[in-house]
Scaffold this motif. Structure first.
Motif, PDB file in Angstrom:
ATOM      1  N   UNK A  73       1.974  11.510  -9.530  1.00  0.00           N
ATOM      2  CA  UNK A  73       1.237  10.326  -8.843  1.00  0.00           C
ATOM      3  C   UNK A  73       2.298   9.058  -8.451  1.00  0.00           C
ATOM      4  N   UNK A  74       1.820   8.408  -7.731  1.00  0.00           N
ATOM      5  CA  UNK A  74       2.731   7.275  -7.248  1.00  0.00           C
ATOM      6  C   UNK A  74       1.746   5.901  -7.080  1.00  0.00           C
ATOM      7  N   UNK A  75       1.594   5.279  -7.827  1.00  0.00           N
ATOM      8  CA  UNK A  75       0.690   4.157  -8.197  1.00  0.00           C
ATOM      9  C   UNK A  75       1.360   2.776  -8.133  1.00  0.00           C
ATOM     10  N   UNK A  76       0.874   2.161  -7.246  1.00  0.00           N
ATOM     11  CA  UNK A  76       1.333   0.629  -6.865  1.00  0.00           C
ATOM     12  C   UNK A  76       0.448  -0.178  -7.682  1.00  0.00           C
ATOM     13  N   UNK A  77       1.033  -0.655  -8.951  1.00  0.00           N
ATOM     14  CA  UNK A  77       0.578  -1.526  -9.751  1.00  0.00           C
ATOM     15  C   UNK A  77       0.342  -3.116  -9.419  1.00  0.00           C
ATOM     16  N   UNK A  78       1.205  -3.598  -8.516  1.00  0.00           N
ATOM     17  CA  UNK A  78       0.764  -4.773  -7.890  1.00  0.00           C
ATOM     18  C   UNK A  78       2.167  -5.387  -7.282  1.00  0.00           C
ATOM     19  N   UNK A  79       1.993  -6.440  -6.259  1.00  0.00           N
ATOM     20  CA  UNK A  79       3.242  -7.103  -5.799  1.00  0.00           C
ATOM     21  C   UNK A  79       2.924  -8.490  -6.033  1.00  0.00           C
ATOM     22  N   UNK A  80       4.083  -9.029  -6.142  1.00  0.00           N
ATOM     23  CA  UNK A  80       4.359 -10.682  -6.404  1.00  0.00           C
ATOM     24  C   UNK A  80       5.236 -11.237  -6.013  1.00  0.00           C
ATOM     25  N   UNK A 127       0.866  -1.111  -0.044  1.00  0.00           N
ATOM     26  CA  UNK A 127      -0.181   0.113  -0.107  1.00  0.00           C
ATOM     27  C   UNK A 127       0.774   1.350  -0.024  1.00  0.00           C
ATOM     28  N   UNK A 128       0.579   2.240  -0.939  1.00  0.00           N
ATOM     29  CA  UNK A 128       1.215   3.385  -1.029  1.00  0.00           C
ATOM     30  C   UNK A 128       0.778   4.260   0.147  1.00  0.00           C
ATOM     31  N   UNK A 129       1.481   4.748   1.184  1.00  0.00           N
ATOM     32  CA  UNK A 129       1.195   5.572   2.278  1.00  0.00           C
ATOM     33  C   UNK A 129       1.151   6.910   1.838  1.00  0.00           C
ATOM     34  N   UNK A 130       2.286   7.477   1.421  1.00  0.00           N
ATOM     35  CA  UNK A 130       2.300   8.867   0.802  1.00  0.00           C
ATOM     36  C   UNK A 130       3.405   8.865  -0.353  1.00  0.00           C
ATOM     37  N   UNK A 131       3.534  10.012  -0.836  1.00  0.00           N
ATOM     38  CA  UNK A 131       4.600  10.305  -1.839  1.00  0.00           C
ATOM     39  C   UNK A 131       4.979  11.622  -1.868  1.00  0.00           C
ATOM     40  N   UNK A 132       6.108  11.896  -2.436  1.00  0.00           N
ATOM     41  CA  UNK A 132       6.407  13.466  -2.618  1.00  0.00           C
ATOM     42  C   UNK A 132       7.214  13.370  -3.963  1.00  0.00           C
ATOM     43  N   UNK A 133       7.015  14.291  -4.871  1.00  0.00           N
ATOM     44  CA  UNK A 133       7.467  14.452  -6.202  1.00  0.00           C
ATOM     45  C   UNK A 133       8.418  15.523  -6.248  1.00  0.00           C
ATOM     46  N   UNK A 165       1.196  14.811 -15.251  1.00  0.00           N
ATOM     47  CA  UNK A 165      -0.033  15.756 -15.174  1.00  0.00           C
ATOM     48  C   UNK A 165      -0.860  15.190 -16.181  1.00  0.00           C
ATOM     49  N   UNK A 166      -0.520  15.106 -17.647  1.00  0.00           N
ATOM     50  CA  UNK A 166      -1.104  14.757 -18.718  1.00  0.00           C
ATOM     51  C   UNK A 166      -1.412  13.115 -18.697  1.00  0.00           C
ATOM     52  N   UNK A 167      -0.999  12.388 -17.819  1.00  0.00           N
ATOM     53  CA  UNK A 167      -1.252  10.938 -17.729  1.00  0.00           C
ATOM     54  C   UNK A 167      -0.090  10.198 -18.561  1.00  0.00           C
TER      55      UNK A 167
END
Length: 130
Positions: A121-128, A54-60, A88-90
Motif C-alpha cells: 500500500x501507499x497511504x497518505x496519512x495527512x498533510x500539514x 492525494x496519492x495518484x498511484x504507487x508501485x512497490x 500484506x499482513x497489515x
C-alpha cells in the motif's frame, strides 16, 4: 362533597403545559447551539487546511514504494505530507514525511518511500502546513 370544575383555558396554562413549553424552548436553543458549534469546527477544519494531497498511484518493490503524489496548497505555504506503506499482513513497513517548499499551488511529484519489506500500500496519512 362536590368538586368545582373550572372552565378550561380560562385561567392560563397548567403547570405541565408551562413545563413542556419551557423544555421545548431549551431543546431548541441547545439544538441550535450544537449546530452552530459543529458548523464552526467543520469550517475551521476545511478552511484551516492550507495544504492537501492525494496519492495518484504507487508501485512497490522489495525495498521501496514509488508514490505519485499530487499536493495542492496556498501559494507561499510550506509544509509536509506523511506517507506510509504496509505489508500484506497489515504491518507498517515504511513511513516518511516529504516536505513541499515550492511556491507553486499545485505540486506533482513521484517520491520514493524506503521500506523494510515489500509494501502493498501507499497511504497518505495527512498533510500539514508549517
Amino acid at each position: 362533597m362536590t368538586t368545582v370544575q373550572l372552565p378550561e383555558g380560562r385561567y392560563g396554562r397548567s403547570a405541565d403545559e408551562r413545563a413542556d413549553h419551557k423544555l421545548k424552548i431549551i431543546g431548541a436553543v441547545l439544538g441550535t447551539a450544537l449546530l452552530v458549534l459543529v458548523g464552526y469546527f467543520a469550517f475551521h477544519y476545511v478552511a484551516g487546511n492550507k495544504i492537501s494531497g492525494e496519492v495518484i498511484s504507487f508501485a512497490a518493490s522489495d525495498s521501496a514504494v514509488k508514490v505519485h503524489l499530487e499536493v495542492r496548497k496556498d501559494s507561499g505555504v510550506t509544509g509536509y505530507c506523511t506517507i506510509r506503506s504496509q505489508a500484506e499482513d497489515g504491518a507498517e513497513v515504511g513511513r516518511a514525511d516529504f516536505r513541499f517548499d515550492q511556491d507553486a499551488t499545485r505540486v506533482d511529484k513521484v517520491l520514493t518511500l524506503r521500506t523494510t519489506a515489500t509494501g502493498t500500500t501507499a497511504e497518505l496519512l495527512g498533510c500539514h502546513a508549517d
